[in-house]
Design a protein around this motif. Structure first.
Motif, short mmCIF file in Angstrom:
data_model
loop_
_atom_site.label_atom_id
_atom_site.label_comp_id
_atom_site.label_asym_id
_atom_site.label_seq_id
_atom_site.Cartn_x
_atom_site.Cartn_y
_atom_site.Cartn_z
N ARG A 196 2.31 2.14 -3.41
CA ARG A 196 1.23 2.54 -4.18
C ARG A 196 1.08 4.04 -3.93
N PHE A 197 0.81 4.57 -2.34
CA PHE A 197 1.06 5.93 -2.54
C PHE A 197 1.58 6.13 -3.24
N ILE A 210 -6.49 3.41 -0.69
CA ILE A 210 -6.21 2.73 -1.63
C ILE A 210 -6.44 1.43 -1.37
N VAL A 266 3.81 7.83 6.80
CA VAL A 266 2.87 6.81 6.18
C VAL A 266 2.98 5.87 7.62
N LEU A 322 2.92 10.85 -12.64
CA LEU A 322 3.38 9.99 -13.44
C LEU A 322 2.07 9.50 -14.52
N ILE A 359 -4.50 10.59 -5.08
CA ILE A 359 -4.54 11.91 -4.97
C ILE A 359 -5.68 13.11 -5.63
N PRO A 414 3.60 0.09 -16.26
CA PRO A 414 1.89 -0.32 -17.04
C PRO A 414 1.81 1.21 -17.00
N ILE A 415 1.74 2.08 -15.88
CA ILE A 415 1.80 4.02 -16.09
C ILE A 415 2.15 4.47 -17.10
N GLU A 457 1.59 6.97 -6.35
CA GLU A 457 0.45 7.97 -6.93
C GLU A 457 1.32 9.53 -6.87
N LEU A 458 2.17 9.74 -5.41
CA LEU A 458 3.05 10.91 -5.79
C LEU A 458 3.52 11.31 -6.86
N LEU A 513 1.17 -1.16 -0.53
CA LEU A 513 0.02 -0.34 -0.13
C LEU A 513 0.80 1.44 -0.32
N ILE A 514 1.93 1.31 0.99
CA ILE A 514 3.17 2.40 1.08
C ILE A 514 3.65 2.55 -0.51
N HIS A 568 5.14 12.96 2.91
CA HIS A 568 3.69 12.98 3.83
C HIS A 568 4.51 11.79 4.96
N LEU A 617 -3.26 5.12 2.67
CA LEU A 617 -3.76 3.86 3.02
C LEU A 617 -4.94 3.14 2.47
#
Lengths: 257, 215
Positions: free
Chosen positions: A60-61, B8, A244, A68, B65, A90-91, A64-65, A57-58, A242, B5
């Motif tokens: 993934r976060f 997500i 987490v 891209l 985000i 894939p992004i 997102e930051l 999850l971290i 940020h 989290l």
């Protein structure tokens, strides 16, 4: 993830941290390399165990930051087993490109095999390279990401300068790293939990010392504010972080002016 | 913002299910393809949530985000309570889906209209969409439950309307019934016709009078 670099001509007697120990600069390089050679094959299993799965999850976060988009070029520095490169692929799509870079050949081999097995080799290139003197042209990446690698570097400032050079103006640096929990009780609980990692390391990887280094290196790593100051000092702008999981990890973001 | 989290954790299965559907349904993928590289920020109230839908080639990405945190500008932004958002998504193609005082739209509105129209043409197979994440058995149960609930809601709505109408018209006689108003409208219409005829006759007589005076 792994990283450390030897200076070809370090000043005589210069020392640096290796966990709680002070070692000569050149020795740290070899000792960190040995740590990651030893754990490479079971690295991802241990990550799942030590983070109780939350590292997914971290990451993934973090992704997102990164902001891209399709067609972007991204450097996954100290990327080791390619966890983040596989997510970036894939992004950025077919028009974009991901470079998975790490100084440790054993970790990179695991990463390269994973990338080939998943059929992602078309837009990911694997490069064994040194974070402190990156072998890439100036202004060529939209994003550089270093996840759980910065604390293993011998000269973090030099690596940040090198990253700044290869980023395009407006490009983003993301540093995902262990940090300092903000709550006293969580900090105590986390200290107790991380004390178990060397035992788990012994049971699963057969290597207690590498995980003892991991725990110690987390505890001597600069906290959120200190790392933010390092990013500012290196010349990044719009810097922020940020927290987490209450600061157990932190994601620092900086932009090349 | 909710803990990132948790956000997500909530959005990832939904994103995976939608991407599975896009992979399995080329018609839907083709409808979405023109929107590649666009982004839509969604902010809901009741409950408060905020996320961004990023359209990519052949897939979508749901990001927790928002534009402020990402340091970028979405192509469009929708802000509304969840109920208004759902009615916008489920409304008929012919209706004015974006005409709702609770909906706040900004950015490229034409693009939002194009997206809604594409979604309406998509004919999404919800059974397949849920089946990809929850499994066939559970998704069948959920869809049956949803269909039964919406049938019940529709029937209750019709019954409530009819009962309310009977009460205000027949029992307390606050408003006249349909037949009475129709009869009154007919009488008004006849009266208007008679008036028109009288006015025409007066005009004809006046014309005759004028011609005799001039002779």
């Amino acid at each position: 993830m792994t990283h450390s670099t030897a200076d070809p001509n370090p000043p005589q007697g210069e020392t640096t941290h290796f966990g709680y120990q002070k070692v000569p600069v050149n020795e740290k390089h070899e000792r960190v390399a040995e740590v990651f050679r030893s754990v490479a094959t079971r690295y991802d299993i241990m990550n799942d165990l030590m983070s109780l799965g939350t590292h997914r999850l971290i990451k993934r976060f973090t992704l997102e930051l990164s902001g891209l988009r399709q067609g972007n070029r991204v450097l996954d520095l100290a990327g080791g087993t390619g966890d983040l490169s596989i997510r970036f692929s894939p992004i950025v799509g077919k028009e974009g490109h991901v470079i998975l870079a790490d100084i440790n050949a054993a970790m990179l081999k695991v990463g390269r095999d994973r990338i080939i097995d998943r059929g992602l080799a078309s837009n990911i290139t694997v490069a064994q390279s040194d974070a402190e003197c990156l072998p890439f042209a100036d202004n060529c990446f939209d994003c550089v990401c270093i996840a759980y690698g910065l604390r293993n570097l011998t000269r973090k400032e030099r690596a940040l300068e090198s990253i700044l050079r290869v980023l395009k103006p407006g490009g983003r640096l993301l540093v995902l790293e262990f940090s300092k929990p903000q709550n006293r009780f969580i900090s105590k609980a986390y200290d107790a939990f991380s004390g178990l990692w060397p035992i788990a390391g012994k049971a699963i990887v057969g290597d207690k010392e590498s995980y003892r280094y991991l725990v110690e290196s987390i505890r001597v790593h600069p906290d959120q504010e200190a790392l933010l100051a390092m990013l500012d000092g290196a010349g990044f702008v719009d810097t922020r972080f940020h927290n987490v999981l209450n600061g157990i990890s932190a994601i620092h973001v900086g932009v090349k002016p | 913002m909710v803990n990132p989290l948790f956000g997500i954790l909530a959005l990832t299965p939904l994103e995976q299910a939608i991407n599975c559907l896009l992979q399995d349904d080329p018609h839907l993928a083709n409808l979405i393809e023109p929107f590649a590289s666009k982004s839509l920020e969604v902010e809901t109230r009741q409950p408060a949530m905020s996320f961004t839908v990023l359209f990519e080639s052949g897939r979508i990405r749901l990001s927790i985000i928002d534009s402020a945190m990402a340091g970028s500008h979405p192509d469009a932004k929708v802000k509304a309570p969840v109920s208004a958002m759902l009615s916008m998504l489920t409304a008929d193609a012919g209706s004015r889906r974006l005409v709702n005082p609770e909906l706040e739209l900004s950015g490229d509105i034409e693009w939002i209209q194009a997206l809604l129209s594409a979604l309406h043409r998509a004919d999404i197979q919800w059974r397949d969409l849920l089946g990809a994440t929850l499994g066939d058995s559970l998704s069948d149960q959920l869809i049956s439950l949803f269909e039964a609930s919406s049938d019940w809601a529709r029937q209750s709505n019709t019954r409530l309307k009819r009962n309310l109408e009977d009460y205000v018209k027949e029992e307390i006689r606050v408003v006249p019934g349909h037949h009475e108003t129709d009869r009154f409208a007919d009488q008004l219409h006849d009266l208007r016709l008679q008036l028109d005829r009288i006015a025409a006759r007066v005009q004809a007589l006046d014309a005759q009078l004028q011609s005799r005076i001039s002779d």
